[in-house]
Structure formats: structure tokens, C-alpha cells
Design a protein around this motif. Structure first.
Motif, PDB file in Angstrom:
ATOM      1  N   LYS A  15      -8.882  37.223 -23.442  1.00 37.33           N
ATOM      2  CA  LYS A  15      -8.041  38.408 -23.160  1.00 37.33           C
ATOM      3  C   LYS A  15      -6.947  37.870 -21.924  1.00 37.33           C
ATOM      4  N   VAL A  16      -7.069  37.092 -21.169  1.00 34.59           N
ATOM      5  CA  VAL A  16      -6.087  36.805 -20.151  1.00 34.59           C
ATOM      6  C   VAL A  16      -5.227  35.739 -20.816  1.00 34.59           C
ATOM      7  N   GLU A  17      -5.568  35.122 -21.640  1.00 32.26           N
ATOM      8  CA  GLU A  17      -4.891  34.045 -22.538  1.00 32.26           C
ATOM      9  C   GLU A  17      -3.746  34.841 -23.556  1.00 32.26           C
ATOM     10  N   ALA A  18      -4.370  35.982 -24.231  1.00 30.44           N
ATOM     11  CA  ALA A  18      -3.605  36.789 -25.101  1.00 30.44           C
ATOM     12  C   ALA A  18      -2.512  37.598 -24.118  1.00 30.44           C
ATOM     13  N   LYS A  19      -2.916  37.985 -22.894  1.00 33.07           N
ATOM     14  CA  LYS A  19      -2.020  38.587 -22.149  1.00 33.07           C
ATOM     15  C   LYS A  19      -0.963  37.718 -21.766  1.00 33.07           C
ATOM     16  N   THR A  20      -1.245  36.601 -21.427  1.00 34.56           N
ATOM     17  CA  THR A  20      -0.232  35.620 -20.980  1.00 34.56           C
ATOM     18  C   THR A  20       1.003  35.165 -22.292  1.00 34.56           C
ATOM     19  N   GLU A  21       0.396  35.201 -23.625  1.00 38.27           N
ATOM     20  CA  GLU A  21       1.067  35.050 -24.421  1.00 38.27           C
ATOM     21  C   GLU A  21       1.933  36.505 -24.760  1.00 38.27           C
ATOM     22  N   ALA A  22       1.630  37.470 -24.759  1.00 36.60           N
ATOM     23  CA  ALA A  22       2.287  38.409 -24.830  1.00 36.60           C
ATOM     24  C   ALA A  22       3.330  38.837 -23.686  1.00 36.60           C
ATOM     25  N   VAL A  23       2.762  38.295 -22.613  1.00 38.92           N
ATOM     26  CA  VAL A  23       4.092  38.354 -21.595  1.00 38.92           C
ATOM     27  C   VAL A  23       5.122  37.355 -21.865  1.00 38.92           C
ATOM     28  N   HIS A  24       4.711  36.056 -22.247  1.00 36.14           N
ATOM     29  CA  HIS A  24       5.677  35.073 -22.616  1.00 36.14           C
ATOM     30  C   HIS A  24       6.665  35.493 -23.652  1.00 36.14           C
ATOM     31  N   LEU A  25       6.250  36.079 -24.793  1.00 32.63           N
ATOM     32  CA  LEU A  25       6.728  36.495 -25.809  1.00 32.63           C
ATOM     33  C   LEU A  25       7.795  37.841 -25.601  1.00 32.63           C
ATOM     34  N   ALA A  26       7.511  38.581 -24.578  1.00 33.25           N
ATOM     35  CA  ALA A  26       8.254  39.593 -24.074  1.00 33.25           C
ATOM     36  C   ALA A  26       9.397  38.963 -23.263  1.00 33.25           C
ATOM     37  N   GLU A  27       9.150  38.050 -22.427  1.00 34.03           N
ATOM     38  CA  GLU A  27      10.047  37.387 -21.942  1.00 34.03           C
ATOM     39  C   GLU A  27      11.053  36.556 -22.601  1.00 34.03           C
ATOM     40  N   VAL A  28      10.539  35.980 -23.720  1.00 35.57           N
ATOM     41  CA  VAL A  28      11.544  35.511 -24.914  1.00 35.57           C
ATOM     42  C   VAL A  28      12.336  36.531 -25.385  1.00 35.57           C
ATOM     43  N   ALA A  29      11.892  37.530 -25.748  1.00 35.03           N
ATOM     44  CA  ALA A  29      12.672  38.645 -26.185  1.00 35.03           C
ATOM     45  C   ALA A  29      13.766  39.144 -25.366  1.00 35.03           C
ATOM     46  N   GLY A  34      19.270  37.110 -30.921  1.00 34.05           N
ATOM     47  CA  GLY A  34      19.264  36.751 -32.011  1.00 34.05           C
ATOM     48  C   GLY A  34      17.985  36.557 -32.611  1.00 34.05           C
ATOM     49  N   PRO A  35      17.676  36.160 -33.875  1.00 32.34           N
ATOM     50  CA  PRO A  35      16.399  36.251 -34.346  1.00 32.34           C
ATOM     51  C   PRO A  35      15.529  35.206 -33.668  1.00 32.34           C
ATOM     52  N   ALA A  36      16.103  33.972 -33.012  1.00 38.39           N
ATOM     53  CA  ALA A  36      14.982  33.066 -32.009  1.00 38.39           C
ATOM     54  C   ALA A  36      14.334  33.741 -31.163  1.00 38.39           C
ATOM     55  N   GLY A  37      14.586  34.865 -30.411  1.00 37.47           N
ATOM     56  CA  GLY A  37      14.104  35.708 -29.722  1.00 37.47           C
ATOM     57  C   GLY A  37      12.806  36.539 -30.222  1.00 37.47           C
ATOM     58  N   LEU A  38      12.760  36.532 -31.562  1.00 38.25           N
ATOM     59  CA  LEU A  38      11.725  37.377 -32.189  1.00 38.25           C
ATOM     60  C   LEU A  38      10.239  36.850 -31.901  1.00 38.25           C
ATOM     61  N   PRO A  39       9.304  37.612 -31.670  1.00 39.74           N
ATOM     62  CA  PRO A  39       8.054  37.080 -31.316  1.00 39.74           C
ATOM     63  C   PRO A  39       7.566  35.769 -32.389  1.00 39.74           C
ATOM     64  N   GLU A  40       7.639  36.307 -33.734  1.00 37.60           N
ATOM     65  CA  GLU A  40       7.162  35.248 -34.774  1.00 37.60           C
ATOM     66  C   GLU A  40       7.798  34.100 -34.846  1.00 37.60           C
ATOM     67  N   CYS A  41       9.419  34.215 -34.434  1.00 37.86           N
ATOM     68  CA  CYS A  41      10.077  32.915 -34.476  1.00 37.86           C
ATOM     69  C   CYS A  41       9.792  31.971 -33.042  1.00 37.86           C
ATOM     70  N   ALA A  42       9.651  32.798 -32.103  1.00 30.96           N
ATOM     71  CA  ALA A  42       9.349  31.860 -30.812  1.00 30.96           C
ATOM     72  C   ALA A  42       8.024  31.365 -30.891  1.00 30.96           C
TER      73      ALA A  42
END
Length: 138
Positions: A15-29, A34-42
Motif C-alpha cells: 500500500k505504501v509503495e502503491a501510494k508512492t507510485e501514485a504520488v510520483h505519477l501525479a507529480e509527473v502529470a 504533453g503525452p510524456a506526462g501521462l501515467p502510462e507513458c511515464a
């Protein structure tokens, strides 16, 4: 009792790691336009770069196939990989530090590419032409 405590820790860790990934992907977005900021692309792009850095080219190629299939920009992977290579592979086998390098370069691949261009530009002054041996210029 000891096993029950150990099991509880194992259940909490994903759960902690999933939250970290979600936080990271939100930061990337937020930071990458552009498309590089989409979660699947990142996610796929960062994984491909990490695999290349660990010399697992076959697995990286499979990730890149998916990356391309989602319409993600190949030039962004190239820039981010260049940044990661110029920052250097972490000396230790700690995958976390490699992950940090890759994530930092995905968020902003430009500083390392600018640093790579600087040494080439610094070797020759602007307007200076390279000396050719035997031309008799003194």
C-alpha cells in the motif's frame, strides 16, 4: 504472535509503495507537459530506461513496444535516457538510487543534456576555426 506481526507489515508495505507510485505519477502529470506526462507513458518510459541502465535490453525493448503502442513520444525517452547516462549509473546495487536518477531525469531531462553540450562548446571559442596541422599559420 510474531508471525501475525510480520504478516501485518507485509500487507502494509505494498500500500505504501502503491501510494508512492501514485504520488510520483501525479507529480509527473503536473510537471511534464504533453503525452510524456501521462501515467502510462511515464511508467513504461521510466521502466524502459531503468532496464537499459541495467543492460537488460531485451526487456527494455518489450517495454518500448508498449510505450510506442500507447502513442508515447520516443524522443522523450531518448532525452531522459541521455540524462540518466550522463548522471551516471549509481555505484551501489541499490535499485532505489537508480530509480531516483531515472525519475529525476524523466521529470526534467534538460539539465543533463545542456551539460553534455557544454564541454563540446567549451573546447572551441566562438568564431574560432580549428587549426589544421601543416597550414603554416603562426
Amino acid at each position: 504472535m510474531a508471525q501475525a506481526t510480520g504478516d501485518a507489515k507485509n500487507k502494509d508495505q505494498p500500500k505504501v509503495e502503491a501510494k508512492t507510485e501514485a504520488v510520483h505519477l501525479a507529480e509527473v502529470a503536473r510537471q511534464v507537459k504533453g503525452p510524456a506526462g501521462l501515467p502510462e507513458c511515464a511508467h513504461l518510459g521510466e521502466n524502459a530506461i531503468s532496464l537499459v541502465m541495467r543492460n537488460d535490453v531485451d526487456a527494455a525493448a518489450r517495454h518500448m513496444d508498449l510505450y510506442d503502442r500507447f502513442g508515447c513520444p520516443g524522443a522523450y525517452v531518448r532525452e531522459s535516457l541521455r540524462c540518466a547516462l550522463l548522471n551516471g549509473t549509481p555505484v551501489t546495487k541499490d535499485s532505489r538510487s537508480l530509480e531516483d536518477v531515472v525519475r529525476t531525469c524523466w521529470l526534467n531531462p534538460q539539465p543533463a543534456t545542456a551539460a553534455a553540450a557544454t564541454p563540446a562548446a567549451a573546447t572551441q571559442a566562438p568564431g574560432q576555426t580549428p587549426a589544421t596541422p601543416g597550414t603554416g599559420t603562426h
